[in-house]
Structure formats: structure tokens, C-alpha cells
Design a protein around this motif. Structure first.
Motif, PDB file in Angstrom:
ATOM      1  N   ALA A  55     -29.287  99.955 -43.899  1.00  0.00           N
ATOM      2  CA  ALA A  55     -30.598  99.334 -43.702  1.00  0.00           C
ATOM      3  C   ALA A  55     -30.620  98.479 -42.439  1.00  0.00           C
ATOM      4  CB  ALA A  55     -30.960  98.496 -44.920  1.00  0.00           C
ATOM      5  N   GLU A  56     -29.537  97.744 -42.181  1.00  0.00           N
ATOM      6  CA  GLU A  56     -29.449  96.921 -40.970  1.00  0.00           C
ATOM      7  C   GLU A  56     -29.473  97.804 -39.715  1.00  0.00           C
ATOM      8  OE1 GLU A  56     -29.487  93.705 -40.768  1.00  0.00           O
ATOM      9  OE2 GLU A  56     -28.578  92.784 -42.545  1.00  0.00           O
ATOM     10  N   ILE A  57     -28.768  98.927 -39.779  1.00  0.00           N
ATOM     11  CA  ILE A  57     -28.753  99.853 -38.647  1.00  0.00           C
ATOM     12  C   ILE A  57     -30.144 100.418 -38.397  1.00  0.00           C
ATOM     13  CG2 ILE A  57     -27.890 102.116 -37.875  1.00  0.00           C
ATOM     14  CD1 ILE A  57     -25.269 101.402 -39.379  1.00  0.00           C
ATOM     15  N   GLU A  58     -30.852 100.748 -39.469  1.00  0.00           N
ATOM     16  CA  GLU A  58     -32.188 101.312 -39.317  1.00  0.00           C
ATOM     17  C   GLU A  58     -33.153 100.305 -38.712  1.00  0.00           C
ATOM     18  OE1 GLU A  58     -35.585 103.697 -41.938  1.00  0.00           O
ATOM     19  OE2 GLU A  58     -33.611 103.262 -42.798  1.00  0.00           O
ATOM     20  N   LEU A  59     -32.975  99.027 -39.018  1.00  0.00           N
ATOM     21  CA  LEU A  59     -33.826  98.007 -38.408  1.00  0.00           C
ATOM     22  C   LEU A  59     -33.666  97.973 -36.897  1.00  0.00           C
ATOM     23  CD1 LEU A  59     -33.465  94.965 -40.850  1.00  0.00           C
ATOM     24  CD2 LEU A  59     -35.520  96.331 -40.437  1.00  0.00           C
ATOM     25  N   ILE A  60     -32.478  98.341 -36.420  1.00  0.00           N
ATOM     26  CA  ILE A  60     -32.203  98.302 -34.980  1.00  0.00           C
ATOM     27  C   ILE A  60     -32.466  99.641 -34.314  1.00  0.00           C
ATOM     28  CG2 ILE A  60     -30.400  97.943 -33.244  1.00  0.00           C
ATOM     29  CD1 ILE A  60     -29.081  95.984 -35.224  1.00  0.00           C
ATOM     30  N   LEU A  61     -31.989 100.727 -34.930  1.00  0.00           N
ATOM     31  CA  LEU A  61     -32.040 102.049 -34.291  1.00  0.00           C
ATOM     32  C   LEU A  61     -33.117 102.971 -34.844  1.00  0.00           C
ATOM     33  CD1 LEU A  61     -28.226 102.906 -33.949  1.00  0.00           C
ATOM     34  CD2 LEU A  61     -29.733 101.801 -32.285  1.00  0.00           C
ATOM     35  N   GLY A  62     -33.834 102.545 -35.860  1.00  0.00           N
ATOM     36  CA  GLY A  62     -34.835 103.428 -36.444  1.00  0.00           C
ATOM     37  C   GLY A  62     -34.195 104.637 -37.093  1.00  0.00           C
ATOM     38  N   GLU A  63     -34.708 105.822 -36.769  1.00  0.00           N
ATOM     39  CA  GLU A  63     -34.217 107.054 -37.379  1.00  0.00           C
ATOM     40  C   GLU A  63     -32.926 107.579 -36.741  1.00  0.00           C
ATOM     41  OE1 GLU A  63     -35.563 108.564 -40.117  1.00  0.00           O
ATOM     42  OE2 GLU A  63     -36.735 106.713 -40.163  1.00  0.00           O
ATOM     43  N   GLU A  64     -32.467 106.959 -35.685  1.00  0.00           N
ATOM     44  CA  GLU A  64     -31.260 107.404 -34.977  1.00  0.00           C
ATOM     45  C   GLU A  64     -30.033 107.146 -35.844  1.00  0.00           C
ATOM     46  OE1 GLU A  64     -28.899 106.113 -30.882  1.00  0.00           O
ATOM     47  OE2 GLU A  64     -31.041 105.726 -31.092  1.00  0.00           O
ATOM     48  N   ASP A  65     -29.267 108.202 -36.139  1.00  0.00           N
ATOM     49  CA  ASP A  65     -28.083 108.012 -36.967  1.00  0.00           C
ATOM     50  C   ASP A  65     -26.867 107.706 -36.096  1.00  0.00           C
ATOM     51  OD1 ASP A  65     -27.225 110.471 -35.937  1.00  0.00           O
ATOM     52  OD2 ASP A  65     -27.674 111.589 -37.765  1.00  0.00           O
TER      53      ASP A  65
END
Length: 279
Positions: A55-65
Motif C-alpha cells: 500500500a505504501e508503494i502504491e501511494l508513491i508509484l501508483g500502478e507501477e510494480d
């Protein structure tokens, strides 16, 4: 409009041209694992991070995995901005002379992969940092964790991490660094998702527990020990490497990708507050 660029645009063109010219004159730093290896590592990590971390990663990168993010720091090497051409190059590796440890050597004045990790962690944790700055930091963190698991990115300082060691790989002229970056693993003819699925499935639970270590100095110590065992015998001027070398070392390269994937998950969990950094 007469089709002629304005003076401001002309100055921009000139600045870009000058920066590109400077970039072309500088030595090209090595890129660990190539796109395939970095994406394998990112894909393995994506399967192992906690829900909070994702969730923290998605807040920063959006849909980028993480697989997509993992190659960005290499893809930006041609960016003419000063950061990429004058500053970021050393962030892809560390230098540890044979017989020494990173703790004994430390980072040089221009910085290295480990000092960059500290810098980018601080950016992620800075409440005043922009999302753009945090995205750069996070993508670079993902990349660096992969880099320092490639044994020749913990170089001895004598041969540019094996770039100066000329070899033939199945008859084609190359260098030892390139063999480890890409040629051994790309020769398996697997996509990054196929390779990651295969390697992830082979990681035993006891290995995950043993490898779950967010301390970069541990990873670097492993890489330097492996590095000193992978140079070909100097019984010919340009060694011709092939099946025998691959048989001896491919398993090590694959294990380093597995470990990097597990450690990337561990590091990101620590970064976003799920675990405690040892030591």
C-alpha cells in the motif's frame, strides 16, 4: 510563428546538447543484471512484501510494480540532467578491495550504492519530500538492492567490476561483467515472469527465514566473497567461457537473484516500518 525557436528554447537545446556531449565523454558505469535480472528480483519481492508495504508503494508509484520500477535507474542513464550525468553513476556499486570489508573501507567522497541507500531512505521518510522525489528514491532503492547482490558490483577496484576482464562467451567477444549481468541468465530464454515464478517456487521456507536480512553490509560481504571465486583461470589471454563455466556458476547467479528478491522485500518492509534493521 516563423518556425524559429525562441532564444529560451535555443538555450535549452544548447544545454541539452552540452550535457549529452559531456555524458558521452564519461566512462559508462556497469548495469547489474540487465533488465531481465532486475525484473526477476522485483517480481520475487512483489510476492513477498507485506500488505502495508504494498500500500505504501502504491501511494508513491501508483500502478507501477517493483519489476517495472527495478530498471528505471538504468533507463535514466542517458538523461542529460546533472544528477544523472554527474552524480548518480557511483550509486550502482561499491568498492571493497580483496581481503577487506565494507565497514573497513566505507564510501568514497562521491558516494556509492550504500550511501545512496541511506540518502534515499531519508527522502522516503521525509514528510516534506514531494511524491516525485519519493518515486525517484524508491525506484533507486529497488534497483540498488539488486545491484549489490551481483558479485561484480562489489568490485575490488582493480578492473571496473570485471569490465576490463576480456572473455569470449560461447565464442563471442565480451567481458566478465557482461557475462554476469546478462549473458548467463538471458541464455535460459525465459521471460522475467517465467524466471521469477520458477526461482520463487524453489525458495524453501527455511531459506526465506535465513535470507530475511535487511542489512546491506551483509549482502555486500556475500558478494565480495563470491566475486573472488568467479574469475576464470588466467591460462589464456582471452578465456573462452561456455558450458563448463555456466554449469559452475549459473546456480550462484540464480541464488543471488533469489536472495535479492527476498532481501528487497525485507528492506522495503523495514523501510515502511514493518521490521527493524539489525545491527
Amino acid at each position: 510563428m516563423n518556425g524559429k525557436p525562441s532564444r529560451g528554447v535555443e538555450m535549452t537545446y544548447k544545454a541539452v546538447l552540452i550535457a549529452a556531449t559531456v555524458a558521452a565523454s564519461l566512462p559508462s558505469p556497469a548495469a547489474a543484471w540487465g533488465q531481465l535480472g532486475h525484473r526477476v528480483i522485483g517480481e520475487i519481492a512483489d510476492e513477498r512484501t507485506s500488505g502495508k508495504t504494498r500500500a505504501e508503494i502504491e501511494l508513491i508509484l501508483g500502478e507501477e510494480d517493483l519489476a517495472e520500477a527495478s530498471t528505471w535507474a538504468d533507463e535514466e542513464r542517458s538523461n542529460p540532467a546533472v544528477f544523472w550525468q554527474r552524480e548518480a553513476g557511483p550509486y550502482h556499486y561499491v568498492t571493497v578491495p580483496e581481503g577487506q570489508t565494507y565497514a573497513e573501507v566505507g564510501a568514497p567522497e562521491e558516494g556509492d550504492a550504500l550511501s545512496a541507500l541511506d540518502r534515499f531512505v531519508a527522502t522516503i521518510r521525509d514528510p516534506d519530500a514531494s511524491r516525485e522525489d519519493k518515486a525517484l528514491a524508491l525506484r533507486f532503492i529497488v534497483h540498488i538492492v539488486g545491484d549489490v547482490h551481483q558479485p561484480l558490483h562489489a568490485g575490488s577496484g582493480d578492473d571496473r567490476g570485471g569490465n576490463d576482464v576480456k572473455v569470449r562467451w560461447f565464442g563471442d567477444n565480451t567481458n566478465l561483467h557482461s557475462v554476469w549481468d546478462s549473458k548467463m541468465i538471458e541464455g535460459q530464454n525465459l521471460s522475467y515472469t517465467e524466471y521469477a515464478t520458477w526461482l520463487n517456487r524453489q525458495i524453501e521456507p527455511i531459506e526465506t527465514i535465513a535470507w530475511w536480512d535487511a542489512n546491506p553490509q551483509v549482502w555486500i560481504g556475500e558478494s565480495t566473497r563470491i566475486r573472488d571465486t568467479i574469475y576464470p583461470a588466467a591460462d589464456e589471454e582471452v578465456p573462452n567461457l561456455g558450458y563448463a563455466y555456466q554449469y559452475e556458476h549459473l546456480g550462484t547467479a540464480e541464488k543471488r537473484m533469489q536472495q535479492a528478491g527476498v532481501r528487497l522485500a525485507a528492506y522495503l518492509d523495514w523501510l515502511f516500518g514493518v521490521a527493524v534493521l539489525p545491527g
